[in-house]
Design a protein around this motif. Sequence first.
Motif, PDB file in Angstrom:
ATOM      1  N   GLY A  62      10.721  -0.090  -2.011  1.00  0.00           N
ATOM      2  CA  GLY A  62      10.803   0.375  -0.632  1.00  0.00           C
ATOM      3  C   GLY A  62       9.772   1.420  -0.269  1.00  0.00           C
ATOM      4  N   ARG A  63       8.883   1.757  -1.195  1.00  0.00           N
ATOM      5  CA  ARG A  63       7.910   2.813  -0.921  1.00  0.00           C
ATOM      6  C   ARG A  63       6.815   2.296  -0.011  1.00  0.00           C
ATOM      7  N   HIS A  64       6.498   3.055   1.020  1.00  0.00           N
ATOM      8  CA  HIS A  64       5.423   2.700   1.933  1.00  0.00           C
ATOM      9  C   HIS A  64       4.122   3.357   1.475  1.00  0.00           C
ATOM     10  N   ALA A  65       3.022   2.803   1.936  1.00  0.00           N
ATOM     11  CA  ALA A  65       1.714   3.355   1.567  1.00  0.00           C
ATOM     12  C   ALA A  65       1.568   4.779   2.112  1.00  0.00           C
ATOM     13  N   GLU A  66       1.160   5.684   1.247  1.00  0.00           N
ATOM     14  CA  GLU A  66       0.952   7.066   1.691  1.00  0.00           C
ATOM     15  C   GLU A  66      -0.252   7.183   2.612  1.00  0.00           C
ATOM     16  N   THR A  67      -1.261   6.399   2.341  1.00  0.00           N
ATOM     17  CA  THR A  67      -2.484   6.441   3.139  1.00  0.00           C
ATOM     18  C   THR A  67      -3.174   5.090   3.066  1.00  0.00           C
ATOM     19  N   ILE A  68      -3.950   4.777   4.091  1.00  0.00           N
ATOM     20  CA  ILE A  68      -4.732   3.551   4.089  1.00  0.00           C
ATOM     21  C   ILE A  68      -6.007   3.785   3.283  1.00  0.00           C
ATOM     22  N   ILE A  69      -6.224   2.958   2.292  1.00  0.00           N
ATOM     23  CA  ILE A  69      -7.402   3.090   1.436  1.00  0.00           C
ATOM     24  C   ILE A  69      -8.382   1.978   1.760  1.00  0.00           C
ATOM     25  N   ARG A  70      -9.586   2.344   2.186  1.00  0.00           N
ATOM     26  CA  ARG A  70     -10.657   1.371   2.385  1.00  0.00           C
ATOM     27  C   ARG A  70     -11.464   1.335   1.089  1.00  0.00           C
ATOM     28  N   TRP A  71     -11.206   0.294   0.302  1.00  0.00           N
ATOM     29  CA  TRP A  71     -11.771   0.246  -1.042  1.00  0.00           C
ATOM     30  C   TRP A  71     -13.291   0.248  -1.016  1.00  0.00           C
ATOM     31  N   SER A  72     -13.898  -0.338   0.036  1.00  0.00           N
ATOM     32  CA  SER A  72     -15.362  -0.350   0.111  1.00  0.00           C
ATOM     33  C   SER A  72     -15.932   1.049   0.302  1.00  0.00           C
ATOM     34  N   CYS A  73     -15.109   1.969   0.844  1.00  0.00           N
ATOM     35  CA  CYS A  73     -15.548   3.363   1.035  1.00  0.00           C
ATOM     36  C   CYS A  73     -15.142   4.254  -0.136  1.00  0.00           C
ATOM     37  N   GLU A  74     -14.406   3.706  -1.089  1.00  0.00           N
ATOM     38  CA  GLU A  74     -13.950   4.477  -2.249  1.00  0.00           C
ATOM     39  C   GLU A  74     -14.382   3.739  -3.516  1.00  0.00           C
ATOM     40  N   PRO A  75     -15.674   3.793  -3.853  1.00  0.00           N
ATOM     41  CA  PRO A  75     -16.151   3.022  -5.018  1.00  0.00           C
ATOM     42  C   PRO A  75     -15.504   3.441  -6.327  1.00  0.00           C
ATOM     43  N   GLU A  76     -15.182   4.721  -6.463  1.00  0.00           N
ATOM     44  CA  GLU A  76     -14.563   5.171  -7.716  1.00  0.00           C
ATOM     45  C   GLU A  76     -13.165   4.585  -7.867  1.00  0.00           C
ATOM     46  N   MET A  77     -12.371   4.621  -6.787  1.00  0.00           N
ATOM     47  CA  MET A  77     -11.037   4.019  -6.838  1.00  0.00           C
ATOM     48  C   MET A  77     -11.116   2.521  -7.067  1.00  0.00           C
ATOM     49  N   GLU A  78     -12.067   1.856  -6.393  1.00  0.00           N
ATOM     50  CA  GLU A  78     -12.205   0.414  -6.552  1.00  0.00           C
ATOM     51  C   GLU A  78     -12.582   0.053  -7.981  1.00  0.00           C
ATOM     52  N   GLU A  79     -13.482   0.811  -8.567  1.00  0.00           N
ATOM     53  CA  GLU A  79     -13.884   0.547  -9.948  1.00  0.00           C
ATOM     54  C   GLU A  79     -12.709   0.745 -10.896  1.00  0.00           C
ATOM     55  N   TRP A  80     -11.906   1.783 -10.629  1.00  0.00           N
ATOM     56  CA  TRP A  80     -10.741   2.029 -11.480  1.00  0.00           C
ATOM     57  C   TRP A  80      -9.745   0.881 -11.369  1.00  0.00           C
ATOM     58  N   MET A  81      -9.507   0.398 -10.141  1.00  0.00           N
ATOM     59  CA  MET A  81      -8.553  -0.690  -9.943  1.00  0.00           C
ATOM     60  C   MET A  81      -9.041  -1.978 -10.603  1.00  0.00           C
ATOM     61  N   LEU A  82     -10.349  -2.235 -10.540  1.00  0.00           N
ATOM     62  CA  LEU A  82     -10.881  -3.433 -11.184  1.00  0.00           C
ATOM     63  C   LEU A  82     -10.685  -3.381 -12.688  1.00  0.00           C
ATOM     64  N   GLU A  83     -10.685  -2.188 -13.231  1.00  0.00           N
ATOM     65  CA  GLU A  83     -10.551  -2.032 -14.680  1.00  0.00           C
ATOM     66  C   GLU A  83      -9.095  -1.960 -15.119  1.00  0.00           C
ATOM     67  N   HIS A  84      -8.238  -1.344 -14.305  1.00  0.00           N
ATOM     68  CA  HIS A  84      -6.864  -1.095 -14.746  1.00  0.00           C
ATOM     69  C   HIS A  84      -5.802  -1.773 -13.878  1.00  0.00           C
ATOM     70  N   GLY A  85      -6.180  -2.413 -12.755  1.00  0.00           N
ATOM     71  CA  GLY A  85      -5.182  -2.892 -11.800  1.00  0.00           C
ATOM     72  C   GLY A  85      -4.592  -4.252 -12.071  1.00  0.00           C
ATOM     73  N   GLY A  86      -5.088  -4.981 -13.057  1.00  0.00           N
ATOM     74  CA  GLY A  86      -4.578  -6.317 -13.316  1.00  0.00           C
ATOM     75  C   GLY A  86      -3.846  -6.424 -14.628  1.00  0.00           C
ATOM     76  N   GLY A  87      -2.903  -7.380 -14.708  1.00  0.00           N
ATOM     77  CA  GLY A  87      -2.210  -7.661 -15.961  1.00  0.00           C
ATOM     78  C   GLY A  87      -1.170  -6.653 -16.368  1.00  0.00           C
ATOM     79  N   ARG A  88      -0.774  -5.764 -15.446  1.00  0.00           N
ATOM     80  CA  ARG A  88       0.240  -4.750 -15.775  1.00  0.00           C
ATOM     81  C   ARG A  88       1.296  -4.740 -14.677  1.00  0.00           C
ATOM     82  N   PRO A  89       2.494  -4.233 -14.962  1.00  0.00           N
ATOM     83  CA  PRO A  89       3.518  -4.119 -13.918  1.00  0.00           C
ATOM     84  C   PRO A  89       3.027  -3.235 -12.775  1.00  0.00           C
ATOM     85  N   HIS A  90       3.488  -3.530 -11.571  1.00  0.00           N
ATOM     86  CA  HIS A  90       3.078  -2.756 -10.401  1.00  0.00           C
ATOM     87  C   HIS A  90       3.417  -1.268 -10.562  1.00  0.00           C
ATOM     88  N   GLU A  91       4.590  -0.999 -11.154  1.00  0.00           N
ATOM     89  CA  GLU A  91       5.005   0.394 -11.314  1.00  0.00           C
ATOM     90  C   GLU A  91       4.038   1.162 -12.209  1.00  0.00           C
TER      91      GLU A  91
END
Length: 334
Positions: A62-91
Amino acid sequence: MPSGVPEAEQSWLREHYARGTIYDTLDAFEAEFGWRPSKRTLYVRARKLGLRKLRQDPEFRGRHAETIIRWSCEPEMEEWMLEHGGGRPHEDVAAAFHERFGIWLSRGQINIFRARHGLQTKDGYGGRPARPIGYERRTKGGILVKVAERATVPMSKDNWRFKHHIAYEEAWGPIPEGYVVMAVDGDSCNCDPDNLVAMPRRTMGAINQLRGEGVTWETREEFLAVVAERSLLVAINDAESRIVRKCAVCGAEFAETEEQRRYGSRTATCPACIAASRRARGERGDKKPTVCAVCGRTFPRSQKNQRRCPECIAKAPKRSAAQQKRKDQGAGNP
């Protein structure tokens, strides 16, 4: 405690139910006890024992997004998600992202990022097991067949194709651009090549209209003849729509737009007048002479259902012909 459930199975559920997906639990249960319950059975037993999956934690779901993230404007976050965001539970992804950047991601944000970058997983914590290539499932539009492991376009399902499309291409060749494949008998699940016909998309509506009116055909040749006739009528309609005509409001010459051609009937007003809310009144009714239902005079009607002459309408514009006639007779008028 569920009645009739062996204590060993209850103890096993208390220890193992929270981990993994429901499919993982079913597989492990079958390996442990030698039989496989249905998903509903397992859910009911777990609920009576007060158990739930960790991945179904209502606080996280039920948690809503705290903030809208534009991944194209956040290269560091996008790079982290590409490395750690797949193959794991959402939590786990959300907690690790919060620890790294101080922002809690919602389940939707994680799912959308995974879909756009091809990081979806269909096994383990990612959901139900992936369907093998060649797997078929029935839908409203026919039978879908899985033709590739993953979609080529992110967030699409182009790795699934209709079985009757595949059958048509194997028998008759590629489907032309702008064409659709229809079944002669109306059943898209019947993939017999003789039951499949490719036709222009614009003709499909005319064919469906005939089916709605009860028109039937027995063979592929009869259906092809109907398709040819409907296609000719559509082509004639398109040709007529391109004839330059004069606007009935301003008199300017114009040709119908692509949107106006869809309606079939010819428009008498140019796009400029339509944009300015000026429209031609057009011809209403056949204007054949008729007898007034009130006074009995003959007059040319301006509408198909007009029953009173203009003089009688002017005397009582809000009354019907029957009401006005009764009033005149009550007043002693002829």
